[in-house]
Design a protein around this motif. Structure first.
Motif, short mmCIF file in Angstrom:
data_model
loop_
_atom_site.label_atom_id
_atom_site.label_comp_id
_atom_site.label_asym_id
_atom_site.label_seq_id
_atom_site.Cartn_x
_atom_site.Cartn_y
_atom_site.Cartn_z
N LYS A 63 -7.43 7.43 6.96
CA LYS A 63 -6.08 8.57 7.05
C LYS A 63 -4.75 7.64 5.56
O LYS A 63 -4.33 6.58 6.27
CB LYS A 63 -5.11 8.63 7.92
N TRP A 64 -5.32 7.88 4.93
CA TRP A 64 -4.52 7.23 3.96
C TRP A 64 -3.12 8.19 2.54
O TRP A 64 -3.13 8.97 2.75
CB TRP A 64 -5.10 6.77 3.04
N LYS A 65 -2.44 7.29 2.39
CA LYS A 65 -1.69 7.93 1.61
C LYS A 65 -1.58 6.60 -0.14
O LYS A 65 -1.64 5.80 0.06
CB LYS A 65 -0.14 7.97 1.64
N ARG A 66 -1.41 6.94 -1.82
CA ARG A 66 -1.73 6.45 -2.40
C ARG A 66 0.32 6.94 -3.04
O ARG A 66 0.13 7.59 -3.40
CB ARG A 66 -2.13 6.93 -3.32
N VAL A 67 0.57 5.71 -3.59
CA VAL A 67 2.10 5.48 -3.77
C VAL A 67 2.09 4.48 -5.28
O VAL A 67 1.32 4.11 -5.30
CB VAL A 67 3.09 5.18 -3.47
N GLN A 68 2.49 4.98 -6.09
CA GLN A 68 2.59 4.40 -7.54
C GLN A 68 3.95 3.42 -8.04
O GLN A 68 4.55 2.45 -9.12
CB GLN A 68 2.11 4.22 -8.51
N PRO A 127 2.61 2.99 8.14
CA PRO A 127 1.24 2.13 7.90
C PRO A 127 0.41 1.50 8.73
O PRO A 127 1.45 0.72 8.78
CB PRO A 127 0.69 2.34 6.36
N GLU A 128 -0.88 0.98 9.23
CA GLU A 128 -0.90 -0.19 9.33
C GLU A 128 -1.57 -1.29 8.96
O GLU A 128 -1.60 -2.63 9.42
CB GLU A 128 -2.81 0.19 10.75
N VAL A 129 -2.02 -0.92 7.66
CA VAL A 129 -2.54 -1.57 6.65
C VAL A 129 -1.87 -1.90 4.99
O VAL A 129 -2.29 -0.44 4.58
CB VAL A 129 -4.04 -2.17 6.50
N VAL A 130 -1.15 -2.61 4.27
CA VAL A 130 -0.89 -1.67 3.40
C VAL A 130 -1.43 -2.80 2.36
O VAL A 130 -1.87 -3.94 2.05
CB VAL A 130 0.61 -2.37 2.87
N LEU A 131 -2.49 -1.70 0.84
CA LEU A 131 -3.23 -2.60 -0.24
C LEU A 131 -2.19 -2.86 -1.12
O LEU A 131 -2.68 -1.19 -1.40
CB LEU A 131 -4.77 -1.54 0.12
N CYS A 132 -2.64 -3.25 -2.01
CA CYS A 132 -1.90 -3.54 -2.82
C CYS A 132 -2.14 -4.04 -4.32
O CYS A 132 -2.54 -5.10 -4.45
CB CYS A 132 -0.07 -3.33 -2.67
N ASP A 133 -2.19 -3.21 -5.56
CA ASP A 133 -2.55 -3.84 -6.80
C ASP A 133 -1.13 -4.81 -7.03
O ASP A 133 -0.27 -4.68 -6.70
CB ASP A 133 -2.56 -2.07 -7.81
N TYR A 134 -2.05 -5.77 -8.34
CA TYR A 134 -0.98 -7.15 -8.39
C TYR A 134 0.10 -6.27 -9.57
O TYR A 134 1.31 -6.65 -9.18
CB TYR A 134 -2.07 -7.78 -8.95
N LYS A 135 -1.21 -5.45 -10.28
CA LYS A 135 0.18 -5.46 -11.33
C LYS A 135 0.32 -3.35 -11.48
O LYS A 135 -0.72 -2.98 -11.68
CB LYS A 135 0.07 -5.46 -12.37
N LEU A 136 0.82 -3.33 -11.58
CA LEU A 136 1.62 -1.41 -12.10
C LEU A 136 1.97 -0.98 -13.28
O LEU A 136 2.82 -2.29 -13.01
CB LEU A 136 2.19 -0.54 -10.36
N PRO A 137 2.76 0.00 -13.90
CA PRO A 137 3.55 -0.01 -15.07
C PRO A 137 4.56 -0.28 -14.64
O PRO A 137 5.41 -0.77 -15.23
CB PRO A 137 3.31 0.87 -15.06
N PHE A 144 6.46 -0.79 -11.35
CA PHE A 144 6.37 -1.88 -10.11
C PHE A 144 4.98 -3.06 -10.07
O PHE A 144 4.15 -2.99 -10.63
CB PHE A 144 5.64 -0.22 -8.44
N ASN A 145 4.86 -4.44 -8.87
CA ASN A 145 4.67 -4.84 -9.13
C ASN A 145 3.97 -5.69 -7.25
O ASN A 145 4.90 -4.90 -6.26
CB ASN A 145 4.64 -6.34 -9.96
N GLY A 146 2.95 -6.18 -6.88
CA GLY A 146 2.76 -6.32 -6.11
C GLY A 146 3.87 -7.58 -4.65
O GLY A 146 4.34 -7.63 -3.98
N VAL A 147 4.07 -8.33 -5.68
CA VAL A 147 5.11 -8.81 -5.06
C VAL A 147 6.37 -8.58 -5.12
O VAL A 147 6.50 -8.97 -4.07
CB VAL A 147 5.37 -10.76 -6.00
N ARG A 148 6.78 -7.86 -5.24
CA ARG A 148 8.23 -7.18 -4.80
C ARG A 148 7.75 -6.36 -4.06
O ARG A 148 8.52 -6.02 -3.09
CB ARG A 148 8.00 -6.13 -6.58
N ALA A 149 6.27 -5.46 -4.04
CA ALA A 149 5.82 -4.85 -2.69
C ALA A 149 6.07 -5.83 -1.45
O ALA A 149 6.31 -4.91 -0.29
CB ALA A 149 5.01 -3.85 -3.09
#
Length: 514
Positions: free
Chosen positions: A32-37, A50-60, A62-67
């Motif tokens: 079961k998933w949700k995508r945000v950016q 959520p049980e797990v957060v899977l995060c890209d390092y670079k977003l237009p 946003f970024n992974g370190v901030r998340a």
């Protein structure tokens, strides 16, 4: 069978998100998933746990370190796995130091299933470790409370006994029409409330003595009916429904009364505008092993005590903490949080089980299951203060280190005809006994905890010389040498402090006559 998994994907590319989902499904997860950016979307999605957060390092935007920082700032124990096609090893290691659970390169996404499984296992192990740590801290706290309760209760019960004893003597010496009777009644009521609070601490910390006898539960409830009606007040309609068959249990009558009192008080407080309180007893056969109707209740013949109210009821969250020590939903100063913890301890002492059914607005029902006993019930009646106390002429040895209690006990016994030899500790008692040349000492009334020589050791010395000598132990709490598990051994006679003059005189006469 696929394992359910609720994930949050922080990713600006749907194609990359689809790749993540493909790998997780291949690894055996039903996702079961949700995508945000954006940061706003991310913060809102975190509230959905959520049980797990899977995060890209670079977003237009946003970024992974901030998340990662936002997640850890909220102290959420949610695994955070960083995924990127460009992140260098040095940056990834720094992210792990900041709290990331793992990091993956997109060209090695095949490791995702293993990384998620390991992350979830670490969360479970961390939760279990915290649970064990909390249990250990709670056990340490209870041990300290138990030690404090035992020490305080020993002294406090001596003080209460002096107050209650002399108060009873005053009540007996003045006429029934005297205005002092009202004052002495209030003093006794306040003293009994103080003794009850001390007893609850001792029962919970397992330093109180339990003297089990065979009881008819219907009779126990009947004996406490008048007191219970006084406790719940006129706004509560109380109904007692005794079982059709005699239900015999082996328990301490005083503590079953304590359970009734605590449950009745809680029911009353749950019905501030009035309501109905129903106390019922019954018996049933609880089958063995898998055939048990009530798995948590004792197997075989069961005796059940139920206490039901039409009050406000309780939520599942409250019920989860109901029997914890010092947990209370009452306002400050209105409850100690020991009542239900005490009930559970008393029931466990009797080999029983206590269960609760409740929902907000639908009232509460407590059911207590006791193992039935196929033995005749023993008579157990507290002497009335208005009854003529039994007298005697035998010689007694009274051993008590607290001067006020010793003087009170000696005065009560002398007034009722006994010859009394006082002693302040075990050593002095042995000397008094050896120097006594009058009539034979028939009974020793002794405190358990005393300086120089305690009551248990003194009793062993005396019985070596006088094997037929009766020993009546008294104490404000259980001595470990006398009752290692809080339950008296067969043949040990014990009188718990504070006791009334009538109780002392009846117990002494009972032992002498037998």
């Amino acid at each position: 069978m696929a394992t359910p998994l609720n994930i949050l994907i922080v990713e600006d590319s749907q194609d990359d998100a689809d790749l993540v989902l493909h790998e997780l499904r291949n690894a055996g997860y039903e996702v079961k998933w949700k995508r945000v950016q954006t940061e706003a979307e991310y913060l809102a999605a975190l509230e959905e746990q959520p049980e797990v957060v899977l995060c890209d390092y670079k977003l237009p935007l946003f970024n992974g370190v901030r998340a990662l920082d936002l997640l850890r700032a909220r102290s959420k124990d949610i695994p955070f796995i960083l995924i990127s096609g460009t992140v260098g090893e040095e940056t990834a290691v720094e992210a792990v130091k900041r709290g990331a659970t793992d990091y993956l390169l997109k060209d090695r996404i095949v490791r995702l299933g293993t990384a998620v499984r390991r992350a979830l296992q670490e969360v479970a192990e961390t939760a279990q470790r915290r649970k064990l740590e909390a249990q250990f801290i709670e056990a340490q706290k209870m041990e300290v409370i138990g030690q404090l309760a035992g020490g305080v209760a020993h002294d406090f019960n001596n003080i209460l006994m002096t107050i209650m004893g002399y108060n009873d003597l005053i009540a007996q010496s003045v006429g029934q029409d005297s205005p002092l009777q009202e004052h002495t009644a209030e003093i006794r009521l306040a003293s009994e409330r103080a003794a009850g609070l001390t007893r609850q601490l001792l029962v919970f910390s397992r330093k109180e003595t339990v003297a089990p006898v065979v009881l008819d539960l219907n009779e126990v409830v009947k004996d406490h009916e008048k007191m219970l009606r006084r406790v719940v007040g006129e706004t509560v309609e109380m109904t007692i429904l005794p079982g059709a068959h005699e239900g015999r249990i082996k328990a301490d009558a005083g503590y079953i009364g304590q359970v009734l009192m605590n449950l009745a008080v809680n029911a009353r407080d749950a019905m501030p505008s009035g309501g109905r309180l129903t106390i019922a007893t019954g018996t049933f056969l609880n089958g063995q092993n898998g055939s048990r109707k009530f798995p948590d209740a004792p197997p075989g013949e069961c005796v059940v005590l139920s206490v039901s109210d039409t009050g406000t009821g309780m939520s599942d969250e409250v019920k989860a903490h109901l029997f914890e020590a010092f947990f209370t939903t009452k306002p400050r100063g209105k409850g100690t949080g020991l009542g239900l913890a005490t009930c559970q301890t008393i029931v466990q002492h009797s080999g029983g089980h206590i269960a609760v059914e409740s929902a907000p607005g639908k009232g509460t029902t407590f059911r207590i299951y006791f193992p039935g006993v196929d033995q005749p019930a023993e008579t157990h009646r507290q002497p009335s203060q208005k009854e003529e106390a039994p007298r005697g002429a035998e010689t007694l040895l009274v051993v008590e280190d607290e001067p006020a209690v010793r003087h009170l006990a000696c005065s009560i016994l002398k007034t009722h005809g006994y010859e009394v030899l006082p002693a302040s500790n075990g050593q002095e008692a042995l000397h008094v006994a050896s120097e006594h040349h009058g009539s034979q000492i028939r009974l020793v009334v002794t405190d358990v905890i005393m300086p120089l020589m305690d009551g248990k050791v003194m009793a062993e010395w005396l019985r070596a010389t006088y094997p037929d000598l009766g020993i009546l132990f008294t104490s404000g709490y259980t001595d470990e040498a006398l009752a290692p598990h809080g339950v008296l051994e067969e043949g040990v006679e014990f009188l718990s402090k504070p006791y009334s003059p009538a109780t002392l005189l009846c117990k002494v006469r009972e032992m002498l006559d037998h």
